[in-house]
Design an enzyme around this catalytic site. Structure first.
Site, mmCIF file in Angstrom:
data_model
loop_
_atom_site.group_PDB
_atom_site.id
_atom_site.type_symbol
_atom_site.label_atom_id
_atom_site.label_comp_id
_atom_site.label_asym_id
_atom_site.label_seq_id
_atom_site.Cartn_x
_atom_site.Cartn_y
_atom_site.Cartn_z
ATOM 1 N N LYS A 83 0.837 -1.030 0.011
ATOM 2 C CA LYS A 83 -0.057 0.151 -0.249
ATOM 3 C C LYS A 83 1.075 0.843 0.269
ATOM 4 O O LYS A 83 1.954 1.468 0.828
ATOM 5 C CB LYS A 83 -0.346 -0.156 1.081
ATOM 6 C CG LYS A 83 -1.827 0.224 1.126
ATOM 7 C CD LYS A 83 -2.371 -0.128 2.235
ATOM 8 C CE LYS A 83 -4.271 0.510 2.479
ATOM 9 N NZ LYS A 83 -4.696 0.609 3.708
HETATM 10 O O1 G3P Z 1 -7.968 1.402 5.536
HETATM 11 C C1 G3P Z 1 -8.460 2.770 4.823
HETATM 12 C C2 G3P Z 1 -9.482 3.736 5.887
HETATM 13 O O2 G3P Z 1 -10.842 2.019 5.344
HETATM 14 C C3 G3P Z 1 -9.561 3.806 7.273
HETATM 15 O O3 G3P Z 1 -10.598 4.162 6.863
HETATM 16 O O4 G3P Z 1 -12.405 4.914 8.627
HETATM 17 O O5 G3P Z 1 -9.741 5.321 9.520
HETATM 18 O O6 G3P Z 1 -11.567 6.907 7.266
HETATM 19 P P1 G3P Z 1 -11.110 5.239 7.637
#
Ligand code: G3P
Length: 214
Positions: A83
């Site tokens: 990533k």
């Molecule tokens: O892993 C990336 C993403 O899904 C993070 O989500 O909830 O931290 O905005 P969030």
């Protein structure tokens, strides 16, 4: 649509995987930090549980350092997808990783132009963060719609991994629009199967069955 779990929690990954419908896992530095486990050890363990793409994020911000870090991560298991952040150095690294046969998930995507560049760099997938866009009063799902159209127009093979999912409706919207993959926290994954009418209906069937003629 493929369903991924967005977590570093091994118990959650095992529980979701037991259902037989989990396609992969995404992790990020925040999720890994929460586990208190060494990054590589955690990835190794996840790879023993799930037979599917496992995203592992680099912390470097220059292409040469991303390449060094990502190659080490990719050696952990064939299922590791490196990533990289959607910054110019991340695009350079993506192009090089792709030429080496290492799959890349280009993360922190917040615009259609960024997604287009990730596809041009040969990313295996791009991760638009829809919840974080919603948080700033911008309809995150509209970004997915735009990327679907752009990738379709030019037959890009880069998959759209819908990320930063906050509720089951995001999953429905992603599927309606044609996202390739949707990654979500364990709580949301569990909510997908639940419906009160299913529980009420099952309870009644089981109660009625007690009166069946033997
Ligand atoms: O892993 C990336 C993403 O899904 C993070 O989500 O909830 O931290 O905005 P969030």
């Amino acid at each position: 649509m493929k369903l991924f779990l967005d977590t570093g929690n091994v118990s959650e990954i095992k529980a979701a995987n037991d259902l037989g419908i989990l396609d992969g896992v995404t992790t990020n530095p925040s999720l890994v930090a929460k586990t208190g486990t060494n990054h590589e050890d955690l990835l190794k363990e996840i790879c023993t549980i799930v037979d599917g793409p496992i995203s592992a994020e680099v912390l470097s911000v220059t292409a040469p350092e991303m390449l060094k870090e990502g190659r080490t991560l990719a050696k952990i298991h064939d299922n590791i997808v490196v990533k990289c952040p959607l910054i110019p150095e991340g695009l350079k690294a993506t192009k090089q990783f792709t030429s080496e046969g290492i799959r890349v998930n280009v993360t922190l995507c917040f615009s259609p132009t960024q997604a287009l560049l990730a596809a041009k760099a040969g990313a295996w997938c791009v991760s638009p963060f829809i919840g974080r866009l919603d948080d700033v009063s911008t309809e995150g799902i509209n970004l997915i719609d735009q990327i679907v159209t752009i990738f379709h127009n030019y037959d890009y093979e880069t998959q759209i991994l819908v990320a930063s999912v906050r509720h089951p409706q995001h999953v429905v919207d992603a599927a309606m629009i044609g996202g390739d993959i949707c990654t979500m926290p364990f709580g949301i994954f569990n909510q997908l199967v639940k419906h009160p009418l299913t529980d009420i209906g099952l309870e009644k069937f089981l109660a009625d069955a007690k009166n069946r003629k033997l």
